[in-house]
Design an enzyme around this catalytic site. Structure first.
Site, PDB file in Angstrom:
ATOM      1  N   ARG A  61      -1.198  29.711   7.709  1.00 22.80           N
ATOM      2  CA  ARG A  61       0.222  29.412   7.201  1.00 22.80           C
ATOM      3  C   ARG A  61       1.360  30.246   7.684  1.00 22.80           C
ATOM      4  NH1 ARG A  61      -2.333  25.875   5.461  1.00 22.80           N
ATOM      5  NH2 ARG A  61      -2.122  24.260   3.797  1.00 22.80           N
ATOM      6  N   SER A 120       1.816  23.081  -1.888  1.00 21.99           N
ATOM      7  CA  SER A 120       1.360  24.348  -2.140  1.00 21.99           C
ATOM      8  C   SER A 120       2.611  25.332  -2.477  1.00 21.99           C
ATOM      9  CB  SER A 120       0.266  25.018  -1.149  1.00 21.99           C
ATOM     10  OG  SER A 120      -0.810  24.287  -1.357  1.00 21.99           O
ATOM     11  N   GLU A 124       4.381  30.534  -0.541  1.00 20.29           N
ATOM     12  CA  GLU A 124       4.104  29.971   0.793  1.00 20.29           C
ATOM     13  C   GLU A 124       5.380  29.114   1.174  1.00 20.29           C
ATOM     14  OE1 GLU A 124       3.176  26.611   3.159  1.00 20.29           O
ATOM     15  OE2 GLU A 124       1.851  26.276   1.531  1.00 20.29           O
TER      16      GLU A 124
HETATM   17  N1  EPU Z   1      -8.706  24.515  -7.852  1.00 23.42           N
HETATM   18  C1  EPU Z   1      -8.607  24.746  -9.419  1.00 23.42           C
HETATM   19  N2  EPU Z   1      -7.394  24.412 -10.021  1.00 23.42           N
HETATM   20  C2  EPU Z   1      -6.280  24.032  -9.424  1.00 23.42           C
HETATM   21  C3  EPU Z   1      -6.199  23.682  -8.185  1.00 23.42           C
HETATM   22  C4  EPU Z   1      -7.439  24.147  -7.351  1.00 23.42           C
HETATM   23  O1  EPU Z   1      -9.485  25.139 -10.068  1.00 23.42           O
HETATM   24  O2  EPU Z   1      -5.635  23.508 -10.192  1.00 23.42           O
HETATM   25  C5  EPU Z   1      -9.691  24.887  -7.147  1.00 23.42           C
HETATM   26  C6  EPU Z   1     -10.447  23.603  -6.772  1.00 23.42           C
HETATM   27  O3  EPU Z   1     -11.240  23.113  -7.712  1.00 23.42           O
HETATM   28  C7  EPU Z   1     -11.061  23.952  -5.400  1.00 23.42           C
HETATM   29  C8  EPU Z   1     -10.316  25.126  -4.851  1.00 23.42           C
HETATM   30  O4  EPU Z   1      -9.398  25.627  -6.114  1.00 23.42           O
HETATM   31  O5  EPU Z   1     -12.325  24.577  -5.844  1.00 23.42           O
HETATM   32  C9  EPU Z   1      -9.219  24.882  -3.695  1.00 23.42           C
HETATM   33  O6  EPU Z   1      -8.337  23.660  -4.229  1.00 23.42           O
HETATM   34  P1  EPU Z   1      -7.965  22.608  -2.949  1.00 23.42           P
HETATM   35  O7  EPU Z   1      -9.095  21.910  -2.283  1.00 23.42           O
HETATM   36  O8  EPU Z   1      -7.171  21.542  -3.745  1.00 23.42           O
HETATM   37  O9  EPU Z   1      -7.311  23.343  -2.012  1.00 23.42           O
HETATM   38  P2  EPU Z   1      -6.166  24.805  -2.054  1.00 23.42           P
HETATM   39  O10 EPU Z   1      -6.579  25.979  -1.640  1.00 23.42           O
HETATM   40  O11 EPU Z   1      -5.584  24.634  -3.431  1.00 23.42           O
HETATM   41  C10 EPU Z   1      -5.074  24.385   0.357  1.00 23.42           C
HETATM   42  C11 EPU Z   1      -3.794  24.217   0.998  1.00 23.42           C
HETATM   43  C12 EPU Z   1      -3.264  22.981   0.833  1.00 23.42           C
HETATM   44  C13 EPU Z   1      -4.476  21.744   1.334  1.00 23.42           C
HETATM   45  C14 EPU Z   1      -5.573  22.034   0.564  1.00 23.42           C
HETATM   46  C15 EPU Z   1      -7.090  21.181   1.358  1.00 23.42           C
HETATM   47  C16 EPU Z   1      -2.883  26.200   0.674  1.00 23.42           C
HETATM   48  C17 EPU Z   1      -1.799  26.996   0.268  1.00 23.42           C
HETATM   49  N3  EPU Z   1      -2.794  25.267   0.440  1.00 23.42           N
HETATM   50  O12 EPU Z   1      -4.876  24.034  -1.210  1.00 23.42           O
HETATM   51  O13 EPU Z   1      -2.154  22.705   1.439  1.00 23.42           O
HETATM   52  O14 EPU Z   1      -3.863  20.525   1.068  1.00 23.42           O
HETATM   53  O15 EPU Z   1      -6.114  23.448   0.745  1.00 23.42           O
HETATM   54  O16 EPU Z   1      -7.140  21.753   2.412  1.00 23.42           O
HETATM   55  O17 EPU Z   1      -3.535  26.984   1.741  1.00 23.42           O
HETATM   56  C18 EPU Z   1       0.189  23.184   1.348  1.00 23.42           C
HETATM   57  O18 EPU Z   1      -0.032  23.934   2.233  1.00 23.42           O
HETATM   58  O19 EPU Z   1       1.421  22.453   0.932  1.00 23.42           O
HETATM   59  C19 EPU Z   1      -0.998  22.126   0.924  1.00 23.42           C
HETATM   60  C20 EPU Z   1      -1.116  21.322   0.083  1.00 23.42           C
END
Ligand code: EPU
Length: 343
Positions: free
Chosen positions: A169, A243, A339
């Site tokens: 990012r 995010s 972010e």
């Molecule tokens: N999780 C939780 N609780 C929550 C949310 C997530 O426990 O409320 C856990 C999930 O269960 C999972 C892990 O966190 O084990 C990761 O969650 P997720 O796959 O939803 O991805 P993220 O790391 O929360 C990142 C990006 C997203 C992108 C997703 C999918 C960042 C800051 N965010 O989110 O990007 O869509 O991966 O690849 O890196 C964005 O940048 O705006 C965005 C939405």
């Protein structure tokens, strides 16, 4: 007619940011051609000295105040095929094209590389700024070069992707070259071979759930769209900027200690020994998931996303973000960083 005359004054930005925050721009102009950009940024132009904000889809920004300067909305359109080889094609895409429209266009043409990045809100010109990424892919995997107007030398320059310092990012457009370049178009190399990237766990699960027999770009795009629709709020229904925080990186030792204390903690070990923590998990385990105060809230399906349910102010969203940061710091000792660009 001189396009500079189409600069409007005191314009509401509510429809120009996906958070749906009411804020006003002192001046506002939409630019549709590269020539308009050159004219606007000419050293002799009347905008000299004004504070500037280059706006794409407004999908990664939080206005906490009115903008006392000129907002330039990038509306340049066009997709050109620069090279069409047996196993790949290179396309040049103007900054104002809608990102997901581009992904759809490429999937229809059987050009692979963007399908995992389906449904990300925003425009093409904003994509390299934060090196957009999702479901195991990032734009840096396919980016060849970025064509920009250089405000320092007042000329068009072509930056090879290697010079853009694309990280998690992050890029030079957010750091050392902030405010220097106006991105006009980007060039991407997309594959005509059947190479699919389905290692990200929630994508893999979705494909299993659908019961896919044969992978294709369309199938992956559909799976990504269905996971996103389930987990992330549609900005057309509830204002948000995806995010709100980055996933924080901690040392391997800190990760091991945290994992002992909180066995459910989700982290992704990095090649350098550090570990990226799932900020959504940290926020959820501070009890914020689904929290709402007035019109500012935390999305019930994904705690990393802050939501404007109607008429929240940017200040209210920022206050909520501050409370979340403080509680995550207190419980886990981990510092969250925004972010989203906060203005
Ligand atoms: N999780 C939780 N609780 C929550 C949310 C997530 O426990 O409320 C856990 C999930 O269960 C999972 C892990 O966190 O084990 C990761 O969650 P997720 O796959 O939803 O991805 P993220 O790391 O929360 C990142 C990006 C997203 C992108 C997703 C999918 C960042 C800051 N965010 O989110 O990007 O869509 O991966 O690849 O890196 C964005 O940048 O705006 C965005 C939405």
């Amino acid at each position: 007619m001189d396009r500079i005359e189409t600069i409007r004054q005191d314009v509401s930005l509510k429809d120009y940011n996906t958070f749906g925050i009411e804020a006003r721009a002192k001046y506002f102009i939409s630019v549709r051609t590269e020539e308009e950009v050159y004219r606007l940024f000419d050293p002799g132009s009347m905008i000299r000295g004004e504070r500037l904000l280059i706006l794409g889809g407004g999908s990664n920004i939080l206005f906490t105040d009115d903008f006392d300067g000129l907002v330039v909305k990038m509306d340049l359109k066009g997709i050109q095929t620069m090279q069409d080889q047996a196993d790949y094609a290179e396309i040049k895409v103007s900054a104002g094209e809608n990102w997901d429209g581009l992904v759809q266009h490429c999937v229809q043409r059987h050009l692979g590389g963007l399908e995992n990045l389906s449904l990300i809100p925003g425009t093409v010109g904003a994509a390299p700024v934060q090196n957009i990424g999702a479901y195991g892919a990032e734009i840096r995997d396919v980016l060849i070069e970025v064509n920009c107007w250089d405000r320092w030398s007042s000329q068009v320059v072509v930056l090879p992707a290697e010079d853009c310092q694309l990280g998690y990012r992050n890029s030079i457009f957010k750091t050392s070259a902030k405010d220097r370049y106006v991105i006009l178009s980007i060039t991407l190399r997309l594959s005509k071979q059947a190479v699919f990237n389905i290692g990200y766990s929630s994508l893999e699960l979705e494909l299993e759930h659908i019961g896919v027999r044969e992978l294709s770009l369309e199938v992956i795009r559909d799976a990504v769209i269905s996971v996103r629709r389930r987990k992330l709020p549609d900005p057309a229904r509830a204002g948000n900027a995806g995010s709100f925080f980055r996933n924080p990186e901690v040392s391997g030792t800190i990760y091991d200690d945290l994992k002992l204390a909180f066995p459910g903690l989700v982290g992704y070990p990095q090649p350098d020994g550090s570990c990226k923590l799932a900020a959504g998990w940290l926020i959820e385990h501070c009890g914020w998931k689904g929290y709402r105060q007035g019109d500012a809230g935390v999305h019930p399906e994904q705690a990393l996303v802050l939501v404007n349910y109607g008429n929240a102010t940017g200040q209210e969203i920022l206050q909520l973000a501050t409370q979340i940061r403080q509680s995550v710091k207190k419980r886990f000792g981990v510092e969250l960083e925004a972010e989203v660009n906060i203005l």
